[in-house]
Structures are given as C-alpha cells and as structure tokens.
Design a protein around this motif. Structure first.
Motif, PDB file in Angstrom:
ATOM      1  N   ALA A  41       0.853  -1.190   0.000  1.00 15.22           N
ATOM      2  CA  ALA A  41       0.000   0.000   0.000  1.00 15.22           C
ATOM      3  C   ALA A  41       0.885   1.234   0.000  1.00 15.22           C
ATOM      4  O   ALA A  41       1.490   1.587   1.005  1.00 15.22           O
ATOM      5  CB  ALA A  41      -0.924  -0.001   1.214  1.00 15.22           C
ATOM      6  N   PHE A  42       1.019   1.892  -1.216  1.00 12.91           N
ATOM      7  CA  PHE A  42       1.758   3.146  -1.310  1.00 12.91           C
ATOM      8  C   PHE A  42       1.037   4.035  -2.307  1.00 12.91           C
ATOM      9  O   PHE A  42       0.307   3.572  -3.190  1.00 12.91           O
ATOM     10  CB  PHE A  42       3.217   2.917  -1.717  1.00 12.91           C
ATOM     11  CG  PHE A  42       3.392   2.165  -3.015  1.00 12.91           C
ATOM     12  CD1 PHE A  42       3.277   2.804  -4.241  1.00 12.91           C
ATOM     13  CD2 PHE A  42       3.668   0.804  -3.005  1.00 12.91           C
ATOM     14  CE1 PHE A  42       3.440   2.106  -5.422  1.00 12.91           C
ATOM     15  CE2 PHE A  42       3.828   0.107  -4.190  1.00 12.91           C
ATOM     16  CZ  PHE A  42       3.713   0.748  -5.398  1.00 12.91           C
ATOM     17  N   ASN A  43       1.274   5.307  -2.179  1.00  8.57           N
ATOM     18  CA  ASN A  43       0.669   6.291  -3.060  1.00  8.57           C
ATOM     19  C   ASN A  43       1.781   7.207  -3.546  1.00  8.57           C
ATOM     20  O   ASN A  43       2.363   7.973  -2.767  1.00  8.57           O
ATOM     21  CB  ASN A  43      -0.413   7.082  -2.317  1.00  8.57           C
ATOM     22  CG  ASN A  43      -1.214   7.963  -3.258  1.00  8.57           C
ATOM     23  OD1 ASN A  43      -0.661   8.795  -3.964  1.00  8.57           O
ATOM     24  ND2 ASN A  43      -2.537   7.809  -3.231  1.00  8.57           N
ATOM     25  N   ILE A  44       2.081   7.126  -4.829  1.00 12.85           N
ATOM     26  CA  ILE A  44       3.206   7.878  -5.365  1.00 12.85           C
ATOM     27  C   ILE A  44       2.969   9.384  -5.289  1.00 12.85           C
ATOM     28  O   ILE A  44       3.904  10.167  -5.100  1.00 12.85           O
ATOM     29  CB  ILE A  44       3.502   7.435  -6.814  1.00 12.85           C
ATOM     30  CG1 ILE A  44       4.797   8.071  -7.323  1.00 12.85           C
ATOM     31  CG2 ILE A  44       2.343   7.780  -7.724  1.00 12.85           C
ATOM     32  CD1 ILE A  44       6.016   7.683  -6.529  1.00 12.85           C
ATOM     33  N   THR A  45       1.711   9.772  -5.372  1.00 11.28           N
ATOM     34  CA  THR A  45       1.402  11.205  -5.273  1.00 11.28           C
ATOM     35  C   THR A  45       1.755  11.736  -3.889  1.00 11.28           C
ATOM     36  O   THR A  45       2.355  12.808  -3.750  1.00 11.28           O
ATOM     37  CB  THR A  45      -0.080  11.452  -5.580  1.00 11.28           C
ATOM     38  OG1 THR A  45      -0.388  10.932  -6.875  1.00 11.28           O
ATOM     39  CG2 THR A  45      -0.397  12.939  -5.550  1.00 11.28           C
ATOM     40  N   ASP A  46       1.376  10.981  -2.855  1.00 12.13           N
ATOM     41  CA  ASP A  46       1.699  11.404  -1.485  1.00 12.13           C
ATOM     42  C   ASP A  46       3.210  11.383  -1.245  1.00 12.13           C
ATOM     43  O   ASP A  46       3.740  12.239  -0.523  1.00 12.13           O
ATOM     44  CB  ASP A  46       1.002  10.484  -0.479  1.00 12.13           C
ATOM     45  CG  ASP A  46      -0.516  10.609  -0.537  1.00 12.13           C
ATOM     46  OD1 ASP A  46      -0.998  11.643  -1.060  1.00 12.13           O
ATOM     47  OD2 ASP A  46      -1.212   9.662  -0.096  1.00 12.13           O
ATOM     48  N   ASN A  58       5.276  15.416 -10.326  1.00  9.74           N
ATOM     49  CA  ASN A  58       4.157  14.763  -9.638  1.00  9.74           C
ATOM     50  C   ASN A  58       2.827  15.133 -10.296  1.00  9.74           C
ATOM     51  O   ASN A  58       1.939  14.288 -10.480  1.00  9.74           O
ATOM     52  CB  ASN A  58       4.167  15.180  -8.165  1.00  9.74           C
ATOM     53  CG  ASN A  58       3.249  14.323  -7.321  1.00  9.74           C
ATOM     54  OD1 ASN A  58       2.797  13.259  -7.744  1.00  9.74           O
ATOM     55  ND2 ASN A  58       2.961  14.779  -6.107  1.00  9.74           N
ATOM     56  N   SER A  62      -0.032  12.637 -12.318  1.00  8.75           N
ATOM     57  CA  SER A  62      -1.460  12.575 -11.994  1.00  8.75           C
ATOM     58  C   SER A  62      -2.329  12.928 -13.195  1.00  8.75           C
ATOM     59  O   SER A  62      -3.354  12.287 -13.451  1.00  8.75           O
ATOM     60  CB  SER A  62      -1.768  13.527 -10.830  1.00  8.75           C
ATOM     61  OG  SER A  62      -1.036  13.171  -9.672  1.00  8.75           O
ATOM     62  N   ALA A  67       0.173   7.952 -12.390  1.00  8.54           N
ATOM     63  CA  ALA A  67       0.229   7.776 -10.933  1.00  8.54           C
ATOM     64  C   ALA A  67      -0.681   6.637 -10.482  1.00  8.54           C
ATOM     65  O   ALA A  67      -0.296   5.804  -9.647  1.00  8.54           O
ATOM     66  CB  ALA A  67      -0.150   9.084 -10.237  1.00  8.54           C
ATOM     67  N   SER A  68      -1.901   6.566 -11.036  1.00  9.65           N
ATOM     68  CA  SER A  68      -2.824   5.481 -10.649  1.00  9.65           C
ATOM     69  C   SER A  68      -2.271   4.128 -11.066  1.00  9.65           C
ATOM     70  O   SER A  68      -2.412   3.140 -10.334  1.00  9.65           O
ATOM     71  CB  SER A  68      -4.192   5.716 -11.299  1.00  9.65           C
ATOM     72  OG  SER A  68      -4.742   6.945 -10.876  1.00  9.65           O
ATOM     73  N   ASN A  71       0.416   3.108  -8.584  1.00  9.36           N
ATOM     74  CA  ASN A  71      -0.143   2.683  -7.299  1.00  9.36           C
ATOM     75  C   ASN A  71      -0.760   1.285  -7.358  1.00  9.36           C
ATOM     76  O   ASN A  71      -0.918   0.625  -6.322  1.00  9.36           O
ATOM     77  CB  ASN A  71      -1.203   3.686  -6.829  1.00  9.36           C
ATOM     78  CG  ASN A  71      -0.598   5.048  -6.511  1.00  9.36           C
ATOM     79  OD1 ASN A  71       0.585   5.158  -6.190  1.00  9.36           O
ATOM     80  ND2 ASN A  71      -1.414   6.094  -6.615  1.00  9.36           N
ATOM     81  N   SER A  72      -1.117   0.835  -8.545  1.00  9.83           N
ATOM     82  CA  SER A  72      -1.713  -0.497  -8.674  1.00  9.83           C
ATOM     83  C   SER A  72      -0.668  -1.599  -8.807  1.00  9.83           C
ATOM     84  O   SER A  72      -1.012  -2.780  -8.840  1.00  9.83           O
ATOM     85  CB  SER A  72      -2.635  -0.537  -9.897  1.00  9.83           C
ATOM     86  OG  SER A  72      -1.896  -0.364 -11.101  1.00  9.83           O
TER      87      SER A  72
END
Length: 298
Positions: A41-46, A58, A62, A67-68, A71-72
C-alpha cells in the motif's frame, strides 16, 4: 400419563485431519493476503508531495493517469526528474507525454545497492510502456549501464538513443515494492514522440589499400627525368637506330664501287682531248714557222 420423550443433543462430527489442514490453510492465506495488502500500500502522489523540487513531475504523473497505474503495481522503480527538467515536457501532447512518462516506470526494484552491484556491466529492464502493447521494437525497454567512472546511465534500448541520463540519488525506497530515483534528464525512446527511429549504423567500409609504386629501374630513372613545367611540350621518344645493312656479296659491285670508275673515265677522256689539242696547236705552229722561214729564204 404423559409419555416421556428422551432428547439428545446433536454433537458436531469429529474433526478429521483433512478438515484441520483445510482450516489452517485458509487462515494462512487470509493472513498472507492481509500482510501483502499492507506491504504494497503506497501512493506515489503522497510520496512526491514531500519533495518540492518534484512538484511539476508529480502533477504530470497525476494528469496522465500514470500515478494510478503506479499505485496499482506491487513492484516499481520510478525515474523522477526535477521541476526544471520536467518543464521541457509541458508542451507535449497528452498521449505523447503519457508514453514518455511510462518509460520512466521500471517494472522492477532498484535501489543504490542493487545499482552499484549489477551482475553484468549493463542490464535491460522492462518499463510500463512495454505493458501498453503499443511499443515498437525495443522502445519499451531501458538499458542500465555501469560506466567506468563509477557512474550509472539510463537510456532507451533503441539503437541510437541518447545515453546522457545519469543516476543522481535515491529519494524514497520501500524494499522491495517501490523505489524513487532522481535522474539527471528525460529518457526518450526514438520514435515515441513522432520522430523517426534511427536504423542501426552500418560500419564504414575499410579504406582501400594504397598501392605502393615499385622502385624504378636504373634505365627508367635515367629516361624519365622530372619535368619542372607541367605545360612544357612532351618530347617524342628518339627513333631507334636503323639496323645496319647486310654486306653485299664480294662478287657483286655496289653502286659506290661503280661511281668512282665513271669519274675516272671522264677524267681520262678530258686528258686525252687536251693532249690532242696541244698536238694540233704545235703542228699548226710548226707549219706556220716553216712557211715563214721559206718566205724569208726566197
């Protein structure tokens, strides 16, 4: 009299060894799935929001949906570029921008330790662009190379691609799920931005051997004297001497032998004529003298 009824409590069937094994396996799979979900569980945007020098990069991730997609994934390495470098991409069409950014997503995990200890001098890595199905040839692969000066370069695996992008440092790592690496430039595969894919360069043919002139012979050196003036007339070669005539047979008289005889005859004729003239003159003088003498005698 009320008849009495006997009641028996139903007991669950005894657990067999197969049932015990199934329950244990189900619990293990549930725990594994939960731990895997937590680990990936990570979010590249954050993650990139913590780095002001990468805000524009960044934002582009997005806007294009990259970015999505990151994250997948469970394992990725992102080649991040700073704001000044990312500004070179803002004028690109959305589709072209998406393709370029997807090349910066490696579908493998690389951190500083792994990059410094590559088993070979260079390695080819699959990118997110390769998974789109629209990559041509080697466009969907990146080549990572260890350079002699202890630097590391990133370049498209297409022949003729720019190889000036260098490894600067690691921003974030979460072994072995995500790693964000700072690189010095944009990795672009030839042809991905509507440019022509260069064909492999053919090696230049080896130069033709220069013929070495043979050393001149003494006769040629004497005959071919250097000419100082290029415009001087070219002398014709001297005619070869004519062969000497074969000697005539001894019995035959040559024209040269005949000519002197003719001259001798002419000389002898002239001498005879002179003698005859002197004889006649002398005779005439004698006759005249006799006549004169006879005249005086009478």
């Amino acid at each position: 009299m009320i008849p009495s009824h006997s009641f028996s409590i139903l007991q669950p069937p005894p657990l067999t060894s197969n049932m015990n094994l199934s329950i244990i396996l189900l619990c293990f799979l549930t725990l594994s799935s939960s731990s895997s979900t937590i680990a990936t569980a990570f979010n590249i945007t954050d993650i990139l929001q913590n780095f002001p020098d990468f805000i524009l990069f960044n934002t582009l991730l997005s806007q294009t949906g990259i970015a999505s997609n990151i994250n997948s994934r469970s394992t990725v390495t992102l080649l991040a570029i700073d704001n000044s470098t990312a500004s070179q991409l803002t004028s690109r069409p959305t589709e072209t921008l998406r393709n370029i950014l997807s090349i910066h997503v490696l579908l493998d995990y690389f951190d500083t330790l792994k990059l410094r200890n590559l088993k070979t001098r260079s390695v080819d890595v699959t990118t997110l662009y390769q998974s789109t199905g629209i990559a041509q040839g080697r466009q969907g692969f990146i080549n990572i190379t260890k350079l002699p000066n202890n630097q590391i370069s990133f370049a498209s695996d297409v022949v003729g691609a720019n190889s000036d992008v260098r490894f600067i440092g690691v921003l974030v790592t979460q072994p072995y799920n995500i790693s964000v690496i700072h690189v010095s430039g944009i990795v672009i595969a030839p042809g991905i931005d509507d440019t022509l894919i260069p064909s492999p360069k053919r090696p230049d043919p080896p130069p033709a051997p220069v013929p070495v002139p043979a050393p001149p012979s003494p006769d040629e050196g004497a005959a071919d004297a250097p000419v100082e003036d290029d415009k001087a007339p070219i002398r014709a070669p001297a005619p070869a001497p004519a062969p000497a005539p074969a000697p005539a047979p001894a019995s035959a008289e040559s024209p040269e032998d005949i000519a002197p005889n003719v001259d001798e005859d002419s000389d002898s004729d002239s001498d005879s004529s002179s003698i005859r003239k002197q004889t006649i003159v002398g005779f005439v003088v004698s006759v005249v003298f006799i006549v004169v003498m006879l005249t005086f005698a009478c």
